[in-house]
Motif scaffolding. Sequence first.
Motif, short mmCIF file in Angstrom:
data_model
loop_
_atom_site.label_atom_id
_atom_site.label_comp_id
_atom_site.label_asym_id
_atom_site.label_seq_id
_atom_site.Cartn_x
_atom_site.Cartn_y
_atom_site.Cartn_z
N ASP A 1 -55.39 -48.40 -31.29
CA ASP A 1 -54.97 -49.11 -32.50
C ASP A 1 -56.21 -49.63 -33.22
OD1 ASP A 1 -54.05 -51.02 -34.38
OD2 ASP A 1 -52.26 -51.40 -33.18
N PRO A 2 -56.37 -49.34 -34.53
CA PRO A 2 -57.56 -49.82 -35.24
C PRO A 2 -57.67 -51.34 -35.27
CG PRO A 2 -55.97 -48.85 -36.76
CD PRO A 2 -55.53 -48.49 -35.38
N VAL A 3 -56.54 -52.04 -35.19
CA VAL A 3 -56.60 -53.50 -35.17
C VAL A 3 -57.25 -53.98 -33.87
CG1 VAL A 3 -55.26 -55.64 -35.24
CG2 VAL A 3 -54.58 -53.70 -36.66
N VAL A 4 -56.99 -53.28 -32.77
CA VAL A 4 -57.64 -53.63 -31.50
C VAL A 4 -59.15 -53.49 -31.65
CG1 VAL A 4 -57.91 -52.98 -29.08
CG2 VAL A 4 -55.64 -53.02 -30.11
N ALA A 5 -59.57 -52.42 -32.30
CA ALA A 5 -61.00 -52.22 -32.52
C ALA A 5 -61.59 -53.34 -33.37
CB ALA A 5 -61.25 -50.86 -33.19
N ASP A 6 -60.84 -53.79 -34.38
CA ASP A 6 -61.31 -54.89 -35.23
C ASP A 6 -61.46 -56.18 -34.42
OD1 ASP A 6 -61.36 -53.20 -37.40
OD2 ASP A 6 -59.43 -53.87 -38.20
N VAL A 7 -60.45 -56.47 -33.58
CA VAL A 7 -60.50 -57.68 -32.76
C VAL A 7 -61.68 -57.61 -31.80
CG1 VAL A 7 -59.32 -58.99 -30.96
CG2 VAL A 7 -58.05 -58.18 -32.96
N ALA B 1 -51.57 -62.06 -25.79
CA ALA B 1 -50.46 -61.12 -25.96
C ALA B 1 -50.50 -60.64 -27.40
CB ALA B 1 -49.13 -61.79 -25.63
N PHE B 2 -50.81 -59.37 -27.57
CA PHE B 2 -51.23 -58.85 -28.86
C PHE B 2 -50.13 -58.91 -29.92
CE2 PHE B 2 -52.52 -55.27 -31.68
CZ PHE B 2 -53.73 -55.81 -32.08
N GLY B 3 -50.53 -59.19 -31.16
CA GLY B 3 -49.63 -59.20 -32.29
C GLY B 3 -50.39 -59.57 -33.55
N PRO B 4 -49.79 -59.38 -34.73
CA PRO B 4 -50.49 -59.65 -36.00
C PRO B 4 -50.99 -61.08 -36.13
CG PRO B 4 -48.49 -58.39 -36.39
CD PRO B 4 -48.45 -58.81 -34.95
N ALA B 5 -50.23 -62.07 -35.63
CA ALA B 5 -50.65 -63.46 -35.76
C ALA B 5 -51.93 -63.72 -34.97
CB ALA B 5 -49.54 -64.40 -35.30
N LEU B 6 -52.07 -63.07 -33.80
CA LEU B 6 -53.28 -63.27 -33.01
C LEU B 6 -54.47 -62.56 -33.63
CD1 LEU B 6 -52.13 -63.21 -29.30
CD2 LEU B 6 -52.69 -65.14 -30.75
N ASP B 7 -54.23 -61.51 -34.38
CA ASP B 7 -55.31 -60.89 -35.14
C ASP B 7 -55.90 -61.90 -36.12
OD1 ASP B 7 -57.04 -59.03 -36.28
OD2 ASP B 7 -55.51 -58.22 -37.62
N ARG B 8 -55.03 -62.65 -36.79
CA ARG B 8 -55.50 -63.69 -37.71
C ARG B 8 -56.22 -64.80 -36.96
NH1 ARG B 8 -51.10 -65.98 -41.59
NH2 ARG B 8 -52.97 -67.11 -42.23
N LEU B 9 -55.74 -65.16 -35.78
CA LEU B 9 -56.40 -66.20 -34.99
C LEU B 9 -57.81 -65.76 -34.61
CD1 LEU B 9 -56.29 -68.89 -33.42
CD2 LEU B 9 -55.47 -67.57 -31.47
#
Length: 206
Positions: free
Chosen positions: A94-100, A57-65
Amino acid sequence: MSETYDLNLVEHRTPALPGEVRVFDHDHQALDALALALLAAAQGALERGPSFSVALAFGPALDRLCTLLCIDPRFRAIPWEQASVWLHDADPADPVVADVREGLIEHVPVEPQRFHVVAPGSPAGRAALTEDAALTPVPDRHDAWLIDAAAARPDGRPLPTRAAFLLAIGPDARPAVRAAEQGLGPLPTLARADPRWYLDAAAVAE
């Protein structure tokens, strides 16, 4: 040798939340413990069958995980070549999705055709593949859900999973933790999955 963080230097308030609750001094300790739990869940899934499905479930904390999973050699033991990853409540643009996606595919690695993005408001039971925008059914049941508690969306639907791991770190997660203690937010859904919580001191501070 992996480290454990069961003994905190300071005694913190333990929120009254359903399921198992662990509170750590620092956010990186909570992230580390959750990553180890994911490793155990993956190994357990592969004892039952040839693959495992993990939903985030997407969010900033999971980006760090995801960053931790990509760079820490301990988690290379996760058999990602046998995994399907579903990124929920995420905008494919979302660019963060691309990073993940890049991190999990290039550095872990997850097979590109096994990485899926489920955008907010997607039709039930369908998900957009990031690779070619085709639609593919979402599994009826995931082996593990990883949830950024601060970004979880309360939709009232049951959570079909063997294990639900909730991450709440930093002061931004405090409102979600307090709401969950009162039975608000996504808790009525998650309670069916016997959730495990990984929190840091900032998330439970008064």
